[in-house]
Design a protein around this motif. Structure first.
Motif, short mmCIF file in Angstrom:
data_model
loop_
_atom_site.label_atom_id
_atom_site.label_comp_id
_atom_site.label_asym_id
_atom_site.label_seq_id
_atom_site.Cartn_x
_atom_site.Cartn_y
_atom_site.Cartn_z
N THR A 1 45.55 42.96 46.07
CA THR A 1 45.90 42.41 44.76
C THR A 1 45.88 40.89 44.78
O THR A 1 45.42 40.26 43.81
N SER A 2 46.38 40.28 45.85
CA SER A 2 46.38 38.82 45.96
C SER A 2 44.96 38.26 45.94
O SER A 2 44.72 37.17 45.40
N TYR A 3 44.03 39.00 46.50
CA TYR A 3 42.63 38.59 46.48
C TYR A 3 42.08 38.61 45.06
O TYR A 3 41.36 37.69 44.64
N HIS A 4 42.44 39.63 44.30
CA HIS A 4 41.97 39.69 42.90
C HIS A 4 42.53 38.53 42.08
O HIS A 4 41.82 37.93 41.28
N ALA A 5 43.82 38.23 42.27
CA ALA A 5 44.41 37.08 41.57
C ALA A 5 43.69 35.79 41.97
O ALA A 5 43.45 34.90 41.14
N SER A 6 43.34 35.69 43.25
CA SER A 6 42.65 34.49 43.74
C SER A 6 41.25 34.37 43.16
O SER A 6 40.77 33.26 42.88
#
Length: 579
Positions: free
Chosen positions: A287-292
């Motif tokens: 999920t953090s990758y998608h936000a990034s």
């Protein structure tokens, strides 16, 4: 991954340890166990869930206890492989989070020395190593034992007739709570909330001796002081508050989370440093990758800086073009791959910034600077409000880089988020009820939003969902489109609107049922889709958030209709602390 809890004080330890382990159930696990010291070491451990199979644990007795919820890595989930593990004599008990990479070598040497192993786990070598070096002083034995360990660990150790818990950590989180005549320890802050507002975070390489009255911390054999932190989260923050699931509660908390995060960033003068580097690299997972990825689109559209996003889990396998600043993004602050990426950046003398939700987590001690998401505790395994908080952080950063150009829309974004919480998704859920596979498609910043929407659906409903940039469907995935393959298509006015509308018509021509996400009053999109779901017309930044919230709700209601275990989806854990 796994959860550990320890207690030493004046109360019965086992009930408090069990209570703490239940607070950690959101991490995901397949077995559990508790050990206490009461003139002897008593152990109860078994496979399954503690709420279903742990009724007899609270009768163990003793005011010193350690417990564990295990997610199997070495050895199948069964009673024998569950923690705690003991030495040959049954006088020493150990619980452990992490992975001992050299356990096979250690195990062979210990067997040669006459030690008898009962389990298939890497953890059991720790109990036998402590036994090997025990000469009457448990602290000295643990100190010597960990010198032989390679890998990651958070360890709690107790021994017969010893009035201490010995704790040690390396690359796996461990927090100590200071109570009134009692000391607690756990994998994260949640089990401590009922008992104390004072916490000590151990650092990598620390070993601590815990008694009811004091905590003595050592690093490389030297006594050190660690700061006592005030816990600001409340017990109520970690409870459901009347919602059927934590996930739904956390979805509904997002307007306040976004507002709180934006307000906190307005007071953070350190963000001005983002104007300095010409290039920024972001490392993140899941999920953090998608936000990034959404951050990358916003930076490219609204600033002159260059920003690349790398999967933290792939960071070490090649040399990404890392110049200037590196940002590591992790909700827990303990994601092993993201921590490793930050360390790699520091080795190349890059300034590093952490974006995390947890005060005192490992990444806050590793990175040069930290920006905190104001999400509060997130209990459900599926990330929702932490994703929104990450978007808020990144949008706040873009606002700084753009000299305050977006202050006004960001200040009022929480109102649009509140509006979409009441979105009627009954028709969309009905369309997905029999699906075995589906697509999410978007363009621009809505491509990573589509990726995150698909991730939420597959995490909690177990429907195979794939996110795609809409322009890529013709390069293969079109072959999968049929009347049995629903598509969620995000079509918001802006640069990508026209081509996205054409993509929807092409997919519809292949017979795929379409759930369209668009703005209120868009009759053109509504006319070509099977189910039309609306979000308020707003700034494109804000719409990236509101669409994300709608997709979270779609996944939640679909999973609920399918009677899934929403807060604890199978095979998943909240914090991935090993590679």
């Amino acid at each position: 991954m796994c959860g550990i809890v320890g207690y030493i004080g004046w109360r019965d330890a086992a009930p408090l340890v069990v209570e703490g382990l239940k607070r950690l159930e959101y991490r995901g696990y397949d077995s559990f166990g508790v050990a206490t010291e009461n003139g002897e070491i008593r152990v109860v451990k078994r496979s399954g869930r503690i709420s279903e199979n742990g009724a007899d644990i609270t009768a163990l007795g003793g005011t010193i206890g350690i417990g564990h919820t295990r997610w199997a890595t070495h050895g199948v989930p069964n009673d024998t492989n569950a923690h705690p593990h003991t030495d040959c004599s049954g006088r020493i008990a150990v619980v452990h989070n992490g992975i001992i990479e050299n356990y096979a070598v250690l195990k062979r040497k210990l067997i040669e020395n006459g030690h008898r192993f009962a389990s298939e786990t890497d953890t059991e070598v720790i109990a036998h190593l402590v036994e090997e070096h025990h000469r009457g002083d448990l602290l000295a034995a643990v100190t010597e034992a960990v010198r032989h360990l390679e890998g990651s660990y958070a360890i709690l150790v107790i021994a017969k007739d010893d009035t201490r818990i010995i704790a040690a950590r390396k690359s796996s989180p461990l927090v100590l709570g200071i109570g009134d005549g009692e000391t607690l320890c756990a994998s994260d802050i949640t089990p401590l909330l009922d008992h104390t507002e004072r916490a000590v975070y151990l650092e990598d390489g620390d070993i601590a001796a815990l008694t009811p009255a004091r905590i003595d911390v050592y690093h490389d054999g030297v006594a050190v002081e660690r700061a006592v932190n005030h816990i600001t989260w409340s017990v109520d923050d970690a409870k459901k508050g009347g919602f059927e699931h934590y996930m739904l509660k956390e979805i509904y908390e997002q307007p306040q989370v976004f507002y709180n995060t934006i307000k906190a960033l307005e007071k953070d003068s350190r963000l001005s440093m983002l104007r300095i580097p010409s290039e920024i690299t972001v490392a993140a997972c899941g999920t953090s990758y998608h936000a990034s990825m959404a951050f990358r689109y916003l930076v490219q559209e609204y600033t002159t800086k260059r920003l690349s996003v790398e999967l933290a889990s792939e960071f070490k396998y090649y040399t990404p073009p890392v110049r200037d600043m590196v940002i590591g993004v992790t909700q827990s602050g303990e994601t092993a791959d993201t921590l490793a990426a930050i360390e790699a950046a520091k080795a190349r003398n890059c300034p590093t910034l952490a974006v995390t939700n947890v005060l005192g987590s490992s990444i806050t001690r590793s990175a040069d600077w930290t920006v905190f998401m104001c999400a509060g505790p997130e209990i459900s395994v599926a990330a929702t409000k932490s994703f929104t908080a990450q978007l808020a952080v990144f949008m706040g950063m873009v606002n700084v880089m753009a000299d305050g150009r977006f202050t006004e829309p960001l200040a009022h974004a929480h109102r649009s988020i509140e509006r979409v919480l009441s979105t009627d998704l009954e028709a969309a859920v009905g369309l997905l009820g029999s699906a075995t596979g589906m697509f999410y498609v978007g363009r621009g910043v809505f491509y990573p939003v589509a990726l995150e929407g698909a991730l939420k659906m597959k995490e909690i409903s177990y429907i195979h969902a794939e996110g795609y940039a809409a322009g890529e469907l013709k390069h293969g995935p079109f072959a999968l489109l049929s009347t049995e393959t629903p598509v969620v298509a995000i079509c918001i006015p802006g640069q990508t609107y026209g081509v996205m509308l054409s993509n929807i018509k092409e997919m519809k021509a292949r017979g795929a049922p379409i759930i369209g996400i668009g703005v209120e009053g868009d009759t053109e999109v509504e006319s070509v889709v099977d189910v039309f779901v609306t979000v308020p017309e707003d700034h494109p930044m804000v719409q990236a958030v509101t669409v994300s919230v709608v997709l979270q709700l779609l996944a939640y209601h679909t999973a609920n209709a399918l009677c899934r275990d929403i807060d604890k989806p199978r095979n998943l854990a909240k914090s991935v602390t090993v590679e």
